[in-house]
Write an enzyme that holds these catalytic residues in place. Structure first.
Site, PDB file in Angstrom:
ATOM      1  N   ASP A  98       0.929  -1.123   0.216  1.00 31.73           N
ATOM      2  CA  ASP A  98       0.025  -0.071  -0.069  1.00 31.73           C
ATOM      3  C   ASP A  98       0.983   1.273  -0.027  1.00 31.73           C
ATOM      4  OD1 ASP A  98      -3.267   0.253   1.442  1.00 31.73           O
ATOM      5  OD2 ASP A  98      -2.193   1.778   0.430  1.00 31.73           O
ATOM      6  N   ASP A 200      -2.704   4.910  -2.268  1.00 29.96           N
ATOM      7  CA  ASP A 200      -3.677   5.571  -1.510  1.00 29.96           C
ATOM      8  C   ASP A 200      -4.123   6.952  -2.024  1.00 29.96           C
ATOM      9  OD1 ASP A 200      -5.062   5.244   1.031  1.00 29.96           O
ATOM     10  OD2 ASP A 200      -3.948   7.090   1.669  1.00 29.96           O
ATOM     11  N   GLU A 255      -6.271   4.317  -5.629  1.00 32.69           N
ATOM     12  CA  GLU A 255      -7.624   4.199  -5.176  1.00 32.69           C
ATOM     13  C   GLU A 255      -7.810   5.693  -5.345  1.00 32.69           C
ATOM     14  OE1 GLU A 255      -7.302   5.632  -1.173  1.00 32.69           O
ATOM     15  OE2 GLU A 255      -9.381   4.802  -0.849  1.00 32.69           O
ATOM     16  N   HIS A 327     -11.094  -2.217   3.664  1.00 28.35           N
ATOM     17  CA  HIS A 327     -10.905  -1.785   5.371  1.00 28.35           C
ATOM     18  C   HIS A 327     -11.740  -0.463   5.677  1.00 28.35           C
ATOM     19  CE1 HIS A 327      -8.177   0.392   2.810  1.00 28.35           C
ATOM     20  NE2 HIS A 327      -7.993   1.151   4.023  1.00 28.35           N
ATOM     21  N   ASP A 328     -12.320   0.183   4.617  1.00 32.07           N
ATOM     22  CA  ASP A 328     -13.103   1.578   4.746  1.00 32.07           C
ATOM     23  C   ASP A 328     -14.409   1.419   4.758  1.00 32.07           C
ATOM     24  OD1 ASP A 328     -10.403   3.344   2.856  1.00 32.07           O
ATOM     25  OD2 ASP A 328     -10.535   3.106   5.088  1.00 32.07           O
TER      26      ASP A 328
HETATM   27  O1  TEU Z   1      -8.985   6.317   2.174  1.00 29.70           O
HETATM   28  C1  TEU Z   1      -9.321   7.483   1.364  1.00 29.70           C
HETATM   29  C2  TEU Z   1     -10.772   7.642   1.535  1.00 29.70           C
HETATM   30  O2  TEU Z   1     -11.493   8.459   0.653  1.00 29.70           O
HETATM   31  C3  TEU Z   1     -11.520   7.046   2.584  1.00 29.70           C
HETATM   32  O3  TEU Z   1     -11.185   8.038   3.568  1.00 29.70           O
HETATM   33  C4  TEU Z   1     -12.905   6.878   2.321  1.00 29.70           C
HETATM   34  O4  TEU Z   1     -13.270   7.804   1.690  1.00 29.70           O
HETATM   35  C5  TEU Z   1     -13.714   6.996   3.804  1.00 29.70           C
HETATM   36  O5  TEU Z   1     -12.922   6.369   4.567  1.00 29.70           O
HETATM   37  C6  TEU Z   1     -15.010   6.367   3.235  1.00 29.70           C
HETATM   38  O6  TEU Z   1     -15.626   6.198   4.510  1.00 29.70           O
HETATM   39  C7  TEU Z   1      -7.605   5.811   1.999  1.00 29.70           C
HETATM   40  C8  TEU Z   1      -7.456   4.715   2.974  1.00 29.70           C
HETATM   41  O7  TEU Z   1      -8.188   3.804   2.204  1.00 29.70           O
HETATM   42  C9  TEU Z   1      -7.938   5.347   4.162  1.00 29.70           C
HETATM   43  O8  TEU Z   1      -7.939   4.090   5.295  1.00 29.70           O
HETATM   44  C10 TEU Z   1      -7.199   5.984   4.881  1.00 29.70           C
HETATM   45  O9  TEU Z   1      -7.805   6.509   5.945  1.00 29.70           O
HETATM   46  C11 TEU Z   1      -7.173   7.443   4.130  1.00 29.70           C
HETATM   47  O10 TEU Z   1      -6.929   6.993   2.621  1.00 29.70           O
HETATM   48  C12 TEU Z   1      -6.167   8.247   4.329  1.00 29.70           C
HETATM   49  O11 TEU Z   1      -4.891   7.582   4.382  1.00 29.70           O
END
Ligand code: TEU
Ligand code: CA
Length: 554
Positions: A98, A200, A255, A327-328
Site C-alpha cells: 500500500d 492510497d 485508489e 478496510h474502509d
Molecule cells: O481512504 C481514502 C478515502 O477516501 C477514505 O477515507 C474513504 O473516503 C472513507 O474512509 C470512506 O468512509 C484511504 C485509505 O483507504 C483510508 O484507510 C485512509 O484513512 C485514508 O486514505 C487516508 O490515508
C-alpha cells in the site's frame, strides 16, 4: 485487448492489524500473515494486497507513515517481511504494498524538518499557507476526518494542509524533490522483489495552486473538488510510470476517490502510461442525511446503473477493479446482502457470483470469503477508527444530532465493521490472538470461522474457492464483453458475457422474495457453471428463491 496476469488475477486484501496475531499482543503482525499463507493458497487467490506495514504512530492505523523503509514496531521486523515475501513467492503468491504518498505522518523526518522554519530545506515538502487572519484558515476545505483541512502551527505562524487527520500532512507533489524521494523509495521496494502497489488517494496528489474556497465540506468523507484530479495528476503519474513502474513486471491499482469513467481511461488506460487499474467509489459512496453516515441500502436499479456504466464504458479502453468492501467499508453481506441468519450464507454467495462474473480484477477483503458480517457496536467506546470517533464527537457529542438518530447510521457505515479480527476458528478470540485483541472479535465467530468453513464443502469459503477456480478455467470471465439485461428490475441483477463462440448468463436475485425470471431462449438447457442452490434450468420460466444466483454457459 491485451492479456496480462493482473487482469486474470484475484486479489486478497489483508488489513495486517486484524489478520493474525503471532505473539499474543492482540495486534496482527507479519509472522501471523506468514502462518496463514497456506490458507490463502488453498483459497486460490493470486495476489495479496497488504494495507500499510511501515513505521507509523497509528493515528490512522498505518496510513500515517513516519518511515517508508522500516516496518511498524507492532508488526515485526524487516527480516519478518523478507521471510513473508519469500514464503509467498514460494507458493506462487504475489505481494503488493500500500503506497501512501499523498501525505506522511507528522512524525516523518521530512515534516519534523519542514515545520522547524520557513527556510528549512524540507519546508516545501508540504503545503504551508498563511491564514486569512491569525484565527482563520486559508480556505474552507474540510478534512475527511472532520474539522478544517488546515492546522495552525505556532512555530512559524502558518497553516499546513491535511486532507485527513492533522497527523497526516499532505505532501507537496509540485516539489520535484518530493517526487524524486518518493520514486527512489518505490524503486527500493521494487528491488526487494515486491509485485506492485495499491496507491492510497493517488487522485489527490496534485492540487490546484490557487486553493480557493470550495463548496463547504459539511459531511465526512467529503473533500474539496480542488484537491482531486488536479492540474498535474497525469503528468506526475506518467513520470512515476516512466521512472519506476515501467522498469518492473508489477501491477498497480490507484485508489482514486472522485474518479469518473472518463478519467479512469486516463488513469488506467490500455496504453499503460499511468496505472493498470483504479478503484472507483460510486457504488459505495451513497450519501444520506448525515453524509456518508447513512443506514439506507441502495435501490438496486441505481446500483446496477453505476456498475453497468463502469462495465460498458471501460470495455476495451481501461481495466476495472471489482470490490464490494475493503478496510474502509462496511461488510459486504451486511451492506449489499442480508446478514440475517437464514439469508447470510446464501446472499454472500449471491454477491460473490455477481461481482466475480463481471469484467475486471476482483478483490476479496479479508473475511469476505467467510461471509463475515458487520459488528454489533453497543457504544462509541467500541470504536477504534479515528473517522468514527471524530464523527460521533462532531455529530452527537456536540448535540447536533441525537444519539438515537445517528447511532444506526454510524454503526452501519463505520470502517471498524471491516476491522474486527479475522475469525479463524471457534476457540477463544476466534483463534486470532492468545491475548486481548486491539478491537473486539465479532461474537458470531462460533458460527462464522475459517476452520468450520474450510471443512464444509457448501460454505461461503468453498463457494469463493470455486469462483476463483472457474476464473482460471474460463477466459470468458476475464475477457468476455459485458452486456446488461433487465436494467429496470428492482429485484434481479442480470447480465451476459461473450467471448468468441461462448456466452454466459449471470442471474442474481438481490431480494428476500421469490422472483419470477424467464431464461432467454438461447440459454434454456445450457450447462450451469455455478449456482448457490439446486434448481432446474431446463425450464424457461423460473421462480428464483430469495438471493438465488446462477450462471449458465453455452
Ligand atoms: O481512504 C481514502 C478515502 O477516501 C477514505 O477515507 C474513504 O473516503 C472513507 O474512509 C470512506 O468512509 C484511504 C485509505 O483507504 C483510508 O484507510 C485512509 O484513512 C485514508 O486514505 C487516508 O490515508
Ligand atoms: Ca502481534
Amino acid at each position: 485487448m491485451n492479456q496480462t496476469w493482473w487482469k486474470e488475477a484475484v486479489i486478497y486484501q489483508i488489513y495486517p492489524r486484524s489478520f493474525m496475531d503471532s505473539n499474543g499482543d492482540g495486534i496482527g503482525d507479519i509472522k501471523g500473515i506468514t502462518s496463514r499463507l497456506d490458507y490463502l493458497k488453498y483459497l486460490g487467490v493470486d495476489v495479496i494486497w497488504l494495507s500499510p506495514i511501515y513505521k507509523s504512530p497509528n493515528d490512522d492505523n498505518g496510513y500515517d507513515i513516519s518511515d517508508y523503509q522500516a516496518i511498524m514496531d507492532e508488526f515485526g521486523t524487516m527480516e519478518d517481511f523478507d521471510e513473508m515475501l519469500s514464503q509467498a513467492h514460494k507458493r506462487g503468491l504475489r505481494i503488493i504494498m500500500d503506497l501512501v504518498v499523498n501525505h506522511t505522518s507528522d512524525e516523518h523526518k521530512w515534516f519534523m524538518e519542514s515545520r522547524k522554519s520557513k527556510d528549512n530545506e524540507y519546508r516545501d515538502y508540504y503545503i504551508w499557507r498563511d491564514g486569512k487572519d491569525a484565527k482563520t484558515p486559508p480556505n474552507n476545505w474540510g478534512s475527511c476526518f472532520g474539522g478544517s483541512a488546515w492546522q495552525y502551527d505556532e512555530t512559524t505562524g502558518m497553516y499546513y494542509l491535511h486532507l485527513f487527520s492533522k497527523k497526516q500532512p499532505d505532501l507537496n507533489w509540485d516539489n520535484p524533490n518530493v517526487r524524486k524521494d518518493v520514486f527512489d523509495m518505490m524503486t527500493w521496494w521494487c528491488d526487494k522483489g515486491i509485485d506492485g502497489f495499491r496507491m492510497d488517494v493517488i487522485s489527490m496528489i496534485s492540487k490546484t495552486k490557487e486553493m480557493p474556497d470550495g463548496p463547504a465540506a459539511d459531511f465526512y468523507g467529503d473533500y474539496s473538488p480542488y484537491c482531486v484530479h488536479g492540474p498535474n495528476i497525469h503528468k506526475y503519474l506518467r513520470e512515476m510510470n516512466e521512472k519506476v513502474l515501467s522498469k518492473y513486471d508489477i501491477m498497480t491499482v490507484g485508489e482514486t476517490p472522485g474518479v469518473t469513467t472518463e478519467l479512469a481511461k486516463q488513469y488506467a488506460g490500455e496504453d499503460g502510461r499511468e496505472l493498470n487499474m483504479v478503484f472507483h467509489f460510486e457504488h459505495v459512496d451513497n450519501h444520506g442525511k448525515y453524509g456518508k453516515w447513512d443506514d439506507q441500502k441502495w435501490q438496486l436499479t441505481k446500483l446496477k446503473k453505476i456498475l453497468n456504466h463502469w462495465q460498458t464504458e471501460l470495455y476495451g479502453k481501461a481495466w476495472n477493479s471489482l470490490f464490494w468492501d475493503n478496510h474502509d467499508q462496511p461488510r459486504a453481506v451486511s451492506r449489499f446482502g442480508d446478514d440475517r441468519e437464514q439469508y447470510r450464507d446464501i446472499s454472500a454467495k449471491m454477491l460473490a457470483t455477481c461481482l466475480h462474473m463481471m469484467q475486471g480484477t476482483p478483490y476479496i477483503y479479508q473475511g469476505e470469503e467467510l461471509g463475515m458480517t458487520n459488528y454489533p457496536f453497543q457504544s462509541p467506546a467500541d470504536f477504534r477508527d479515528i473517522e468514527s470517533i471524530n464523527a460521533y464527537d462532531e455529530w452527537c457529542s456536540s448535540g447536533r444530532v441525537s444519539h438515537e438518530d445517528f447511532w444506526p447510521c454510524i454503526t452501519f457505515r463505520s470502517r471498524d465493521n471491516a476491522r474486527t479480527p479475522v475469525q479463524w476458528d471457534d476457540s477463544d478470540q476466534a483463534g486470532f490472538t492468545s491475548g486481548t485483541p486491539w478491537i473486539a472479535v465479532n461474537p458470531n465467530y462460533k458460527e462464522i470461522n475459517a476452520k468450520a468453513e474450510t471443512k464444509d464443502p457448501n460454505s461461503v469459503f468453498h463457494y469463493y474457492k470455486k469462483l476463483i477456480a472457474l476464473r482460471k478455467e474460463n477466459p470468458i470471465m476475464v475477457y468476455g464483453r459485458y452486456e446488461p439485461m433487465l436494467e429496470d428490475s428492482e429485484e434481479l441483477f442480470v447480465f451476459t458475457r461473450t467471448l468468441d463462440d461462448k456466452k454466459l448468463l449471470a442471474v442474481c436475485n438481490f431480494t428476500d422474495q421469490d422472483t419470477g425470471f424467464t431464461i432467454p431462449e438461447e440459454f434454456v438447457g445450457s450447462s450451469c457453471l455455478i449456482a448457490n442452490m439446486e434448481d432446474d434450468y431446463n425450464k424457461a420460466v423460473m421462480t428464483l428463491k430469495p438471493y438465488e444466483a446462477f450462471v449458465l454457459m453455452k
